[in-house]
Motif scaffolding. Sequence first.
Motif, PDB file in Angstrom:
ATOM      1  N   TRP A 122       0.805  -1.218   0.000  1.00 41.61           N
ATOM      2  CA  TRP A 122       0.000   0.000   0.000  1.00 41.61           C
ATOM      3  C   TRP A 122       0.840   1.272   0.000  1.00 41.61           C
ATOM      4  O   TRP A 122       0.347   2.341  -0.328  1.00 41.61           O
ATOM      5  CB  TRP A 122      -0.920   0.022   1.217  1.00 41.61           C
ATOM      6  CG  TRP A 122      -1.965  -1.060   1.233  1.00 41.61           C
ATOM      7  CD1 TRP A 122      -2.351  -1.837   0.181  1.00 41.61           C
ATOM      8  CD2 TRP A 122      -2.738  -1.480   2.350  1.00 41.61           C
ATOM      9  NE1 TRP A 122      -3.314  -2.724   0.565  1.00 41.61           N
ATOM     10  CE2 TRP A 122      -3.585  -2.525   1.905  1.00 41.61           C
ATOM     11  CE3 TRP A 122      -2.809  -1.089   3.688  1.00 41.61           C
ATOM     12  CZ2 TRP A 122      -4.479  -3.169   2.762  1.00 41.61           C
ATOM     13  CZ3 TRP A 122      -3.691  -1.722   4.527  1.00 41.61           C
ATOM     14  CH2 TRP A 122      -4.527  -2.761   4.073  1.00 41.61           C
ATOM     15  N   TYR A 145      -4.147   4.645   3.835  1.00 43.06           N
ATOM     16  CA  TYR A 145      -5.541   5.045   4.036  1.00 43.06           C
ATOM     17  C   TYR A 145      -6.436   4.404   2.962  1.00 43.06           C
ATOM     18  O   TYR A 145      -7.470   3.806   3.266  1.00 43.06           O
ATOM     19  CB  TYR A 145      -5.624   6.563   3.985  1.00 43.06           C
ATOM     20  CG  TYR A 145      -7.004   7.151   4.163  1.00 43.06           C
ATOM     21  CD1 TYR A 145      -7.516   7.406   5.427  1.00 43.06           C
ATOM     22  CD2 TYR A 145      -7.793   7.484   3.051  1.00 43.06           C
ATOM     23  CE1 TYR A 145      -8.777   7.962   5.589  1.00 43.06           C
ATOM     24  CE2 TYR A 145      -9.052   8.048   3.216  1.00 43.06           C
ATOM     25  CZ  TYR A 145      -9.531   8.279   4.483  1.00 43.06           C
ATOM     26  OH  TYR A 145     -10.772   8.830   4.639  1.00 43.06           O
ATOM     27  N   ASN A 146      -6.035   4.514   1.717  1.00 41.46           N
ATOM     28  CA  ASN A 146      -6.825   3.945   0.624  1.00 41.46           C
ATOM     29  C   ASN A 146      -6.814   2.423   0.667  1.00 41.46           C
ATOM     30  O   ASN A 146      -7.817   1.773   0.355  1.00 41.46           O
ATOM     31  CB  ASN A 146      -6.309   4.451  -0.721  1.00 41.46           C
ATOM     32  CG  ASN A 146      -6.607   5.927  -0.929  1.00 41.46           C
ATOM     33  OD1 ASN A 146      -7.638   6.426  -0.482  1.00 41.46           O
ATOM     34  ND2 ASN A 146      -5.699   6.641  -1.595  1.00 41.46           N
ATOM     35  N   GLY A 147      -5.670   1.854   1.038  1.00 42.14           N
ATOM     36  CA  GLY A 147      -5.588   0.403   1.166  1.00 42.14           C
ATOM     37  C   GLY A 147      -6.551  -0.137   2.203  1.00 42.14           C
ATOM     38  O   GLY A 147      -7.247  -1.146   1.974  1.00 42.14           O
ATOM     39  N   ARG A 151      -9.331   1.333   3.242  1.00 43.72           N
ATOM     40  CA  ARG A 151     -10.697   1.516   2.750  1.00 43.72           C
ATOM     41  C   ARG A 151     -11.072   0.452   1.726  1.00 43.72           C
ATOM     42  O   ARG A 151     -12.209  -0.035   1.712  1.00 43.72           O
ATOM     43  CB  ARG A 151     -10.843   2.900   2.127  1.00 43.72           C
ATOM     44  CG  ARG A 151     -10.796   4.048   3.122  1.00 43.72           C
ATOM     45  CD  ARG A 151     -11.034   5.370   2.442  1.00 43.72           C
ATOM     46  NE  ARG A 151     -12.358   5.415   1.820  1.00 43.72           N
ATOM     47  CZ  ARG A 151     -12.783   6.391   1.022  1.00 43.72           C
ATOM     48  NH1 ARG A 151     -11.964   7.402   0.726  1.00 43.72           N
ATOM     49  NH2 ARG A 151     -13.987   6.375   0.507  1.00 43.72           N
ATOM     50  N   ASN A 152     -10.140   0.082   0.896  1.00 44.91           N
ATOM     51  CA  ASN A 152     -10.444  -0.833  -0.204  1.00 44.91           C
ATOM     52  C   ASN A 152     -10.543  -2.285   0.223  1.00 44.91           C
ATOM     53  O   ASN A 152     -11.021  -3.124  -0.556  1.00 44.91           O
ATOM     54  CB  ASN A 152      -9.400  -0.688  -1.314  1.00 44.91           C
ATOM     55  CG  ASN A 152      -9.506   0.651  -2.025  1.00 44.91           C
ATOM     56  OD1 ASN A 152     -10.566   1.274  -2.042  1.00 44.91           O
ATOM     57  ND2 ASN A 152      -8.399   1.118  -2.600  1.00 44.91           N
ATOM     58  N   THR A 153     -10.094  -2.618   1.425  1.00 41.95           N
ATOM     59  CA  THR A 153     -10.222  -4.014   1.873  1.00 41.95           C
ATOM     60  C   THR A 153     -11.686  -4.389   2.088  1.00 41.95           C
ATOM     61  O   THR A 153     -12.070  -5.548   1.913  1.00 41.95           O
ATOM     62  CB  THR A 153      -9.477  -4.258   3.195  1.00 41.95           C
ATOM     63  OG1 THR A 153     -10.097  -3.496   4.238  1.00 41.95           O
ATOM     64  CG2 THR A 153      -7.999  -3.904   3.089  1.00 41.95           C
ATOM     65  N   GLY A 154     -12.500  -3.406   2.494  1.00 44.71           N
ATOM     66  CA  GLY A 154     -13.890  -3.693   2.811  1.00 44.71           C
ATOM     67  C   GLY A 154     -14.070  -4.431   4.127  1.00 44.71           C
ATOM     68  O   GLY A 154     -15.200  -4.734   4.528  1.00 44.71           O
ATOM     69  N   ARG A 155     -12.984  -4.698   4.846  1.00 44.08           N
ATOM     70  CA  ARG A 155     -13.060  -5.411   6.127  1.00 44.08           C
ATOM     71  C   ARG A 155     -13.542  -4.460   7.225  1.00 44.08           C
ATOM     72  O   ARG A 155     -13.170  -3.290   7.255  1.00 44.08           O
ATOM     73  CB  ARG A 155     -11.693  -5.976   6.510  1.00 44.08           C
ATOM     74  CG  ARG A 155     -11.209  -7.133   5.649  1.00 44.08           C
ATOM     75  CD  ARG A 155      -9.825  -7.572   6.111  1.00 44.08           C
ATOM     76  NE  ARG A 155      -9.801  -7.856   7.524  1.00 44.08           N
ATOM     77  CZ  ARG A 155      -9.954  -9.073   8.051  1.00 44.08           C
ATOM     78  NH1 ARG A 155     -10.136 -10.115   7.254  1.00 44.08           N
ATOM     79  NH2 ARG A 155      -9.912  -9.263   9.371  1.00 44.08           N
ATOM     80  N   LEU A 166     -12.092  -0.729   8.223  1.00 40.31           N
ATOM     81  CA  LEU A 166     -12.962   0.439   8.123  1.00 40.31           C
ATOM     82  C   LEU A 166     -13.146   1.125   9.472  1.00 40.31           C
ATOM     83  O   LEU A 166     -13.266   2.353   9.545  1.00 40.31           O
ATOM     84  CB  LEU A 166     -14.310   0.035   7.533  1.00 40.31           C
ATOM     85  CG  LEU A 166     -14.248  -0.490   6.093  1.00 40.31           C
ATOM     86  CD1 LEU A 166     -15.626  -0.954   5.626  1.00 40.31           C
ATOM     87  CD2 LEU A 166     -13.699   0.567   5.148  1.00 40.31           C
TER      88      LEU A 166
END
Length: 205
Positions: free
Chosen positions: A84, A177-179, A181-185, A189
């Motif tokens: 990330w 930060y984006n990593g 958010r993108n996990t969706g976990r 979050l």
Amino acid sequence: MFVPAPFAFKEQHEQLAFIDEYAFAVLVSQDLQATHIPLLARQEGDDLVLEGHVARANPHWKQLNNTETLAVFAGPHAYISPTWYASAPNVPTWNYVAVHAKGYLNAMDDAATLDVVDRIMDKFEPAMARPAAGTDQADYQQKLLRGIVGIQLRVTSLQGVRKLGQHKSADDKAGVYNGLRNTGRHDALDLVDYMQRNNIACPQD
């Protein structure tokens, strides 16, 4: 607890706000017994105390006689992938927030225990706090009170840590930060939400 200087948060009002939000603690005594319970903080004169209750059947409380004890409050946390970051090389890590409270623990009498139960209910389920005498709820509460013991930790020290990558470059912060958010976990979050609310290690800081 090892707290590198960039990750320390030392203001007591911030530490107490964290304890109020993440009240579920692990209580560890010197003999390495551990109990998971919510603890509420309050000021008693010049002293800070943490209070909760345990099951009377739990042998942990029977050893309490001004016993030195550690309460660990854990907040949001998540795995951080080295992929990330904008920079390289990097290694996997874990970002997290926590507060440790050390102090001396004692059992409480029945009246103080009932007060603690009322305070916990006021915080988490105010509609059910202090049921009217003679009601089924009041009778049931009195029955349950016979099975618990209130405990009080008189705090001697507080340590807070926020390891959120705040020492990294702006590009690396944005990548993490984006990593997250993108996990969706949910855990990732939750950590993003904490970072946003406290404006720590977010892309715009």
